[in-house]
Design an enzyme around this catalytic site. Structure first.
Site, PDB file in Angstrom:
ATOM      1  N   LEU A  13     -33.531  70.401  -2.448  1.00 24.16           N
ATOM      2  CA  LEU A  13     -33.901  69.673  -1.239  1.00 24.16           C
ATOM      3  C   LEU A  13     -35.265  69.048  -1.480  1.00 24.16           C
ATOM      4  CD1 LEU A  13     -33.121  71.747   2.008  1.00 24.16           C
ATOM      5  CD2 LEU A  13     -32.190  69.520   1.362  1.00 24.16           C
ATOM      6  N   ASP A  14     -35.413  67.756  -1.188  1.00 23.58           N
ATOM      7  CA  ASP A  14     -36.701  67.088  -1.344  1.00 23.58           C
ATOM      8  C   ASP A  14     -37.753  67.753  -0.457  1.00 23.58           C
ATOM      9  OD1 ASP A  14     -35.541  65.239  -3.047  1.00 23.58           O
ATOM     10  OD2 ASP A  14     -35.140  63.788  -1.443  1.00 23.58           O
ATOM     11  N   PRO A  15     -39.048  67.673  -0.832  1.00 24.30           N
ATOM     12  CA  PRO A  15     -40.102  68.247   0.022  1.00 24.30           C
ATOM     13  C   PRO A  15     -40.073  67.716   1.456  1.00 24.30           C
ATOM     14  CG  PRO A  15     -40.981  67.737  -2.136  1.00 24.30           C
ATOM     15  CD  PRO A  15     -39.584  67.186  -2.115  1.00 24.30           C
ATOM     16  N   LEU A  16     -39.676  66.442   1.657  1.00 27.64           N
ATOM     17  CA  LEU A  16     -39.639  65.876   3.004  1.00 27.64           C
ATOM     18  C   LEU A  16     -38.400  66.299   3.791  1.00 27.64           C
ATOM     19  CD1 LEU A  16     -40.961  62.215   2.573  1.00 27.64           C
ATOM     20  CD2 LEU A  16     -42.137  64.184   3.517  1.00 27.64           C
ATOM     21  N   ALA A  17     -37.491  67.001   3.146  1.00 31.33           N
ATOM     22  CA  ALA A  17     -36.273  67.474   3.813  1.00 31.33           C
ATOM     23  C   ALA A  17     -36.425  68.937   4.199  1.00 31.33           C
ATOM     24  CB  ALA A  17     -35.067  67.304   2.902  1.00 31.33           C
TER      25      ALA A  17
END
Length: 309
Positions: free
Chosen positions: A48-52
């Site tokens: 999961l991306d950091p912004l997710a």
């Protein structure tokens, strides 16, 4: 001759279904969980991306052997697309590369969605973990290189427009392995002639784990306040799911303790009985409710491929 090094940590196994917060990387999250649980080994099933935010299944110990079965499972995301700007990363972090004053009508968005349902061709983002000539695309992109990433087919099982608010639209998508939601947002914007990027993203489901199984990171971190080590670890362990939960889609065999011993020694076992399966490419053997092995059934025998402690 030196003795082999004893692994650090506890030989604990199971699945923790973490509710990952925003601004926290997947690798960072795994490291934190491994440290909290004092586990010998840990890994995750799907970055999961950091912004997710949202569901990040983390495997501890022997459960890491079952990660591929979770990686292949369906996933559900809720996401917001902000219209008017395309960005280099296809999300909030990147620089604006294209802009438009046009905003799509709800009817135009709904008319577009069938084009993105089923088997579709998709080009992953420039800032992605795809390997190009042995290097990660995001490393090349950070160095200022524009790389040609080949398109690939992915499965989108369901795509729903939840609502529209001004320059934003909210969606839910159920998709297969390898689907980039950031690419969906980018391609929506291009097709609608208004550009777009992901401004929020949350994963709510990774098969076979349900949303209600998620545990917020803050809830786990709060247990650090328990001074007694054994009490603290017992409180953490209560959040672990069984290793076998990741394999619920595979055929299940109930075997005896004697058969379990044979499998753990790497030997096949004969399956007797009128209802015994004759052939299965993959199946799970359990004894007393505990996972013993993953293997193949052929010629009326179960042949172990992966054995569990």
């Amino acid at each position: 001759m030196s003795k082999p090094r004893k692994p650090k940590g506890r030989p604990i196994s199971g699945w923790l279904i973490l509710d990952k917060p925003v601004d926290f990387g997947s690798t960072e999250a795994v490291g934190k969980i491994k440290w909290l649980f004092n586990a010998q080994k840990a890994g995750h099933a799907g970055t999961l991306d950091p912004l997710a935010s949202g569901m990040l299944p983390i495997a501890l110990g022997d459960a890491t052997k079952t990660v591929p079965y979770v990686m292949d499972g369906r996933k559900i995301y809720e996401f917001t697309v902000t219209w008017g700007e395309e960005r280099s990363t296809d999300d909030l972090e990147g620089e604006v590369t294209q802009s438009s004053d046009k905003r799509p009508a709800k009817s135009d968005i709904e008319a577009l969605l069938p084009n993105y349902t089923g088997t579709i061709s998709q080009i992953p983002p420039q800032f992605s973990a795809i390997k190009i000539a042995g290097e990660r695309a995001y490393d090349l992109a950070r160095d200022g290189e524009t790389v040609e990433i080949p398109s690939r087919e992915v499965e989108v099982h369901r795509l729903t427009l939840l609502n529209c608010e001004g320059d934003k639209a909210h969606f839910e998508v159920e998709c297969g392995k390898g689907t980039y939601v950031r690419s969906l947002a980018r391609d929506f914007g291009r097709d609608l002639g208004c550009y777009g990027h992901i401004s929020s993203l949350r994963r709510t489901f990774v098969a076979p784990f349900a949303e209600e199984m998620m545990v917020p990171l803050a809830e786990l971190v709060a247990l650090e306040a328990i001074e007694d080590r054994d009490e603290r670890l017992a409180a953490l362990d209560a959040f672990l799911g069984d290793t076998a939960e990741a394999l619920s889609a595979l055929p299940q065999l109930r075997i005896t303790d004697d058969q379990a011993h044979r499998l753990r020694m790497g030997n096949p076992i004969i399956l007797r009985g009128r209802d015994a399966p004759v052939a299965e490419p993959e199946a799970v053997a359990l004894a007393g409710g505990k996972l013993i092995a993953i293997g193949e059934i052929a010629g009326g025998e179960f042949h172990p491929r992966r054995v569990f402690a």
